[in-house]
Design a protein around this motif. Structure first.
Motif, PDB file in Angstrom:
ATOM      1  N   LEU A 229      10.277  14.769  -8.056  1.00 17.98           N
ATOM      2  CA  LEU A 229      10.335  15.638  -6.882  1.00 17.98           C
ATOM      3  C   LEU A 229      10.435  14.855  -5.579  1.00 17.98           C
ATOM      4  N   GLU A 230       9.719  13.741  -5.476  1.00 15.13           N
ATOM      5  CA  GLU A 230       9.690  12.987  -4.231  1.00 15.13           C
ATOM      6  C   GLU A 230       9.817  11.490  -4.508  1.00 15.13           C
ATOM      7  N   ARG A 231      10.512  10.813  -3.606  1.00 17.30           N
ATOM      8  CA  ARG A 231      10.591   9.345  -3.618  1.00 17.30           C
ATOM      9  C   ARG A 231      10.260   8.876  -2.208  1.00 17.30           C
ATOM     10  N   ASN A 232       9.124   8.171  -2.066  1.00 18.00           N
ATOM     11  CA  ASN A 232       8.641   7.749  -0.753  1.00 18.00           C
ATOM     12  C   ASN A 232       8.578   6.235  -0.618  1.00 18.00           C
ATOM     13  N   VAL A 233       9.486   5.516  -1.244  1.00 17.72           N
ATOM     14  CA  VAL A 233       9.505   4.053  -1.172  1.00 17.72           C
ATOM     15  C   VAL A 233      10.948   3.575  -1.191  1.00 17.72           C
ATOM     16  N   GLU A 234      11.198   2.470  -0.518  1.00 14.74           N
ATOM     17  CA  GLU A 234      12.532   1.886  -0.443  1.00 14.74           C
ATOM     18  C   GLU A 234      12.459   0.388  -0.719  1.00 14.74           C
ATOM     19  N   PRO A 235      13.558  -0.228  -1.201  1.00 14.11           N
ATOM     20  CA  PRO A 235      13.584  -1.686  -1.428  1.00 14.11           C
ATOM     21  C   PRO A 235      13.242  -2.449  -0.147  1.00 14.11           C
ATOM     22  N   GLY A 236      12.483  -3.533  -0.310  1.00 13.72           N
ATOM     23  CA  GLY A 236      12.041  -4.321   0.823  1.00 13.72           C
ATOM     24  C   GLY A 236      10.687  -3.912   1.355  1.00 13.72           C
ATOM     25  N   GLN A 237      10.211  -2.733   0.964  1.00 11.56           N
ATOM     26  CA  GLN A 237       8.908  -2.251   1.424  1.00 11.56           C
ATOM     27  C   GLN A 237       7.798  -2.946   0.654  1.00 11.56           C
ATOM     28  N   THR A 238       6.698  -3.249   1.338  1.00  9.14           N
ATOM     29  CA  THR A 238       5.537  -3.856   0.698  1.00  9.14           C
ATOM     30  C   THR A 238       4.545  -2.755   0.349  1.00  9.14           C
ATOM     31  N   VAL A 239       4.160  -2.702  -0.920  1.00  7.58           N
ATOM     32  CA  VAL A 239       3.256  -1.657  -1.377  1.00  7.58           C
ATOM     33  C   VAL A 239       2.021  -2.283  -1.992  1.00  7.58           C
ATOM     34  N   GLY A 240       0.977  -1.485  -2.060  1.00  7.54           N
ATOM     35  CA  GLY A 240      -0.279  -1.927  -2.645  1.00  7.54           C
ATOM     36  C   GLY A 240      -1.135  -0.738  -3.007  1.00  7.54           C
ATOM     37  N   ALA A 241      -2.420  -1.005  -3.271  1.00  5.30           N
ATOM     38  CA  ALA A 241      -3.321   0.070  -3.692  1.00  5.30           C
ATOM     39  C   ALA A 241      -3.519   1.116  -2.601  1.00  5.30           C
ATOM     40  N   GLY A 242      -3.331   0.747  -1.341  1.00  3.01           N
ATOM     41  CA  GLY A 242      -3.529   1.688  -0.246  1.00  3.01           C
ATOM     42  C   GLY A 242      -2.249   2.333   0.253  1.00  3.01           C
ATOM     43  N   SER A 243      -1.178   2.223  -0.498  1.00  8.27           N
ATOM     44  CA  SER A 243       0.114   2.748  -0.042  1.00  8.27           C
ATOM     45  C   SER A 243       0.259   4.251  -0.235  1.00  8.27           C
ATOM     46  N   GLY A 244      -0.639   4.869  -0.963  1.00  5.35           N
ATOM     47  CA  GLY A 244      -0.570   6.309  -1.161  1.00  5.35           C
ATOM     48  C   GLY A 244       0.410   6.691  -2.259  1.00  5.35           C
TER      49      GLY A 244
ATOM     50  N   LEU B 259      10.105   3.122 -12.243  1.00  8.16           N
ATOM     51  CA  LEU B 259      10.517   3.825 -11.028  1.00  8.16           C
ATOM     52  C   LEU B 259      10.774   2.862  -9.867  1.00  8.16           C
ATOM     53  N   ALA B 260      10.016   1.779  -9.829  1.00 11.37           N
ATOM     54  CA  ALA B 260      10.191   0.759  -8.775  1.00 11.37           C
ATOM     55  C   ALA B 260       9.814  -0.601  -9.333  1.00 11.37           C
ATOM     56  N   VAL B 261      10.613  -1.626  -9.005  1.00 12.98           N
ATOM     57  CA  VAL B 261      10.380  -2.997  -9.469  1.00 12.98           C
ATOM     58  C   VAL B 261       9.784  -3.803  -8.322  1.00 12.98           C
ATOM     59  N   ILE B 262       8.655  -4.495  -8.609  1.00  9.56           N
ATOM     60  CA  ILE B 262       7.947  -5.283  -7.601  1.00  9.56           C
ATOM     61  C   ILE B 262       8.192  -6.768  -7.858  1.00  9.56           C
ATOM     62  N   ASP B 263       8.391  -7.518  -6.801  1.00 10.12           N
ATOM     63  CA  ASP B 263       8.569  -8.978  -6.909  1.00 10.12           C
ATOM     64  C   ASP B 263       7.313  -9.596  -7.531  1.00 10.12           C
ATOM     65  N   ARG B 264       7.501 -10.454  -8.549  1.00  6.15           N
ATOM     66  CA  ARG B 264       6.389 -11.055  -9.268  1.00  6.15           C
ATOM     67  C   ARG B 264       6.512 -12.573  -9.357  1.00  6.15           C
ATOM     68  N   SER B 265       7.244 -13.179  -8.464  1.00  2.00           N
ATOM     69  CA  SER B 265       7.452 -14.637  -8.551  1.00  2.00           C
ATOM     70  C   SER B 265       6.127 -15.396  -8.471  1.00  2.00           C
ATOM     71  N   VAL B 266       5.238 -14.978  -7.582  1.00  2.00           N
ATOM     72  CA  VAL B 266       3.940 -15.654  -7.465  1.00  2.00           C
ATOM     73  C   VAL B 266       3.103 -15.395  -8.708  1.00  2.00           C
ATOM     74  N   GLN B 267       3.105 -14.184  -9.183  1.00  5.91           N
ATOM     75  CA  GLN B 267       2.282 -13.839 -10.343  1.00  5.91           C
ATOM     76  C   GLN B 267       2.762 -14.557 -11.607  1.00  5.91           C
ATOM     77  N   VAL B 268       4.058 -14.816 -11.704  1.00  6.11           N
ATOM     78  CA  VAL B 268       4.572 -15.547 -12.869  1.00  6.11           C
ATOM     79  C   VAL B 268       3.998 -16.961 -12.898  1.00  6.11           C
ATOM     80  N   GLN B 269       3.935 -17.616 -11.753  1.00  8.01           N
ATOM     81  CA  GLN B 269       3.372 -18.960 -11.691  1.00  8.01           C
ATOM     82  C   GLN B 269       1.876 -18.942 -12.001  1.00  8.01           C
ATOM     83  N   GLN B 270       1.206 -17.939 -11.526  1.00  8.66           N
ATOM     84  CA  GLN B 270      -0.217 -17.835 -11.836  1.00  8.66           C
ATOM     85  C   GLN B 270      -0.444 -17.637 -13.329  1.00  8.66           C
ATOM     86  N   THR B 271       0.410 -16.885 -13.943  1.00  8.40           N
ATOM     87  CA  THR B 271       0.304 -16.664 -15.385  1.00  8.40           C
ATOM     88  C   THR B 271       0.555 -17.958 -16.151  1.00  8.40           C
ATOM     89  N   ALA B 272       1.538 -18.724 -15.707  1.00 11.70           N
ATOM     90  CA  ALA B 272       1.828 -20.010 -16.366  1.00 11.70           C
ATOM     91  C   ALA B 272       0.644 -20.952 -16.250  1.00 11.70           C
TER      92      ALA B 272
END
Length: 393
Positions: free
Chosen positions: A215-230, A123-136
């Motif tokens: 039914l609902e989409r409450n996020v847009e590209p460029g937005q920063t989301v996390g566990a507290g984003s609802g 439904l939404a793709v999150i930037d993972r550039s930092v996490q990829v390096q951590q995985t490596a």
């Protein structure tokens, strides 16, 4: 001595009244008597007309001012009941979807409200550039741990070959064995850490937990989301809808699970058939109402949050059906008047049930064969003698 008494018939003016004046006075008295009699008859006619529902009372059949009342014997029949209700349309199973991972900046949102999505669809793709390096980096740590474990195993193997020749003591052998075991344990720790890192990366993208209607989409590209984003997305599982029909507590208790209902949304003339699949286990103490949840298949006209009316089939019963005018109530409950032995009025307590367009069902207190006062019962008292007239209904 003789006394003579004289009676004068003269009027106040000293003159005797004429014959015409005497006859006029008599006619005036007779007219007053006739007017009083007519007035009394009109009062009686009005009373009996009201007591008999507008029917002409039979004064010749009355004896001692006995009122004529209309009675009905309803018998017992099968009554199909319906309950009208209103409520709000909602998703039957609404799935709120949010960010379950550590979050990040949203790169893209490939879906929109109104789309059908599959289970596991992104439904939404999150930037993972930092996490990829951590995985490596974690993968490299695993390689180091494996190399250390291989070296420790090789040292232990060589020591085992020398222990029999006396070049390695038992203590040295135990130390090398412990070193090998520790190296193997570090490999397992590194593998677990790498697995955790990969699992976190997999949770960066927001995916649909089940197939359904978005039914609902409450996020847009460029937005920063996390566990507290609802809640970022809302999905109606399988596209199934329901009507939260508001019913009074007595109606809610009487309507059975599985009862069919016809639902008509506001703003459309289309109707949809559903079934009651759940009844509210609690009653609102303010409104004295609860919800009957009517399951509905997906249809474009069924929009969550919309208002709709419902006609619920509340089943059929066998009971007498009385007009509303025959049923009275007071602080002791509902009751009717029955014409019993010697045409005496008897009060009979009853319990009412379904309310239909043609009358009210009586579920307790009557067999249907009684002579029940159809109207004007409010003017009667228990023990009154009446003349019953069968209703022409």
């Amino acid at each position: 001595m003789n006394y003579e008494t004289t009676v004068s018939l003269d009027g106040a003016d000293g003159q005797s009244p004429s014959l015409e004046e005497a006859e006029a006075g008599a006619r005036h008295k007779r007219r007053n008597i006739v007017i009083a009699a007519v007035a009394a008859v009109l009062v009686l006619v009005a009373y009996f007309a009201f007591a008999t529902g507008g029917e002409e009372p039979d004064f010749g059949a009355r004896t001692g001012q006995v009122p004529v009342v209309t009675v009905v014997s309803p018998g017992e029949g099968t009554i199909a009941g319906t309950i009208n209700a209103t409520g709000t349309i909602a998703a039957r199973r609404e799935l709120p979807v949010g960010s379950v991972g550590e979050g990040g900046r949203v790169i893209s949102v490939p879906v929109d409200a109104g789309d059908w999505v599959k289970a596991g669809q992104v439904l939404a793709v999150i930037d993972r550039s930092v996490q990829v390096q951590q995985t490596a980096g974690q993968a490299a740590q695993l390689q180091v741990a494996r190399a250390d474990a291989e070296l420790a195993q090789a040292n232990l193997d060589r020591a085992l070959k020398l222990v029999d020749r006396g070049f390695i003591s038992k203590a040295d052998l135990d130390r090398l064995t412990a070193t090998r075991d520790a190296a193997v344990a570090r490999v397992r720790v590194a593998e677990a850490q790498l697995g955790e890192r990969r699992a976190r990366n997999a949770q960066l993208n927001i995916v649909a937990p089940a197939a359904g209607l978005l039914l609902e989409r409450n996020v847009e590209p460029g937005q920063t989301v996390g566990a507290g984003s609802g809640v970022l997305f809302s999905i109606a599982k399988g596209g199934e809808m329901e009507l939260l029909a508001k019913l009074g507590e007595s109606e809610l208790a009487s309507v059975p699970l599985g009862a069919s209902a016809t639902v008509t949304p506001v703003g459309t003339d289309k109707s949809f058939t559903g079934q009651i699949w759940q009844k509210s286990p609690v009653i609102d103490p303010q409104t004295r109402q609860g919800n009957a949840r009517i399951a509905l298949a997906y249809a474009p006209a069924l929009r969550p949050g919309g208002f709709a009316s419902a006609v619920i089939d509340s089943g059929t019963i066998s009971a007498p059906l009385l007009p509303e005018s025959a049923i009275m109530s007071d602080d002791k409950g509902s009751y009717v008047y029955i014409v019993g032995k010697d045409n005496k009025v008897v009060r009979r307590p009853i319990k009412t049930g379904l309310v239909t367009d043609t009358g009210i069902a009586v579920v307790e207190g009557l067999s249907g064969n009684e002579k029940i006062v159809e109207r004007a019962g409010g003017f009667l008292s228990e023990g009154d003698t009446v003349k019953p007239v069968t209703s022409r209904r």
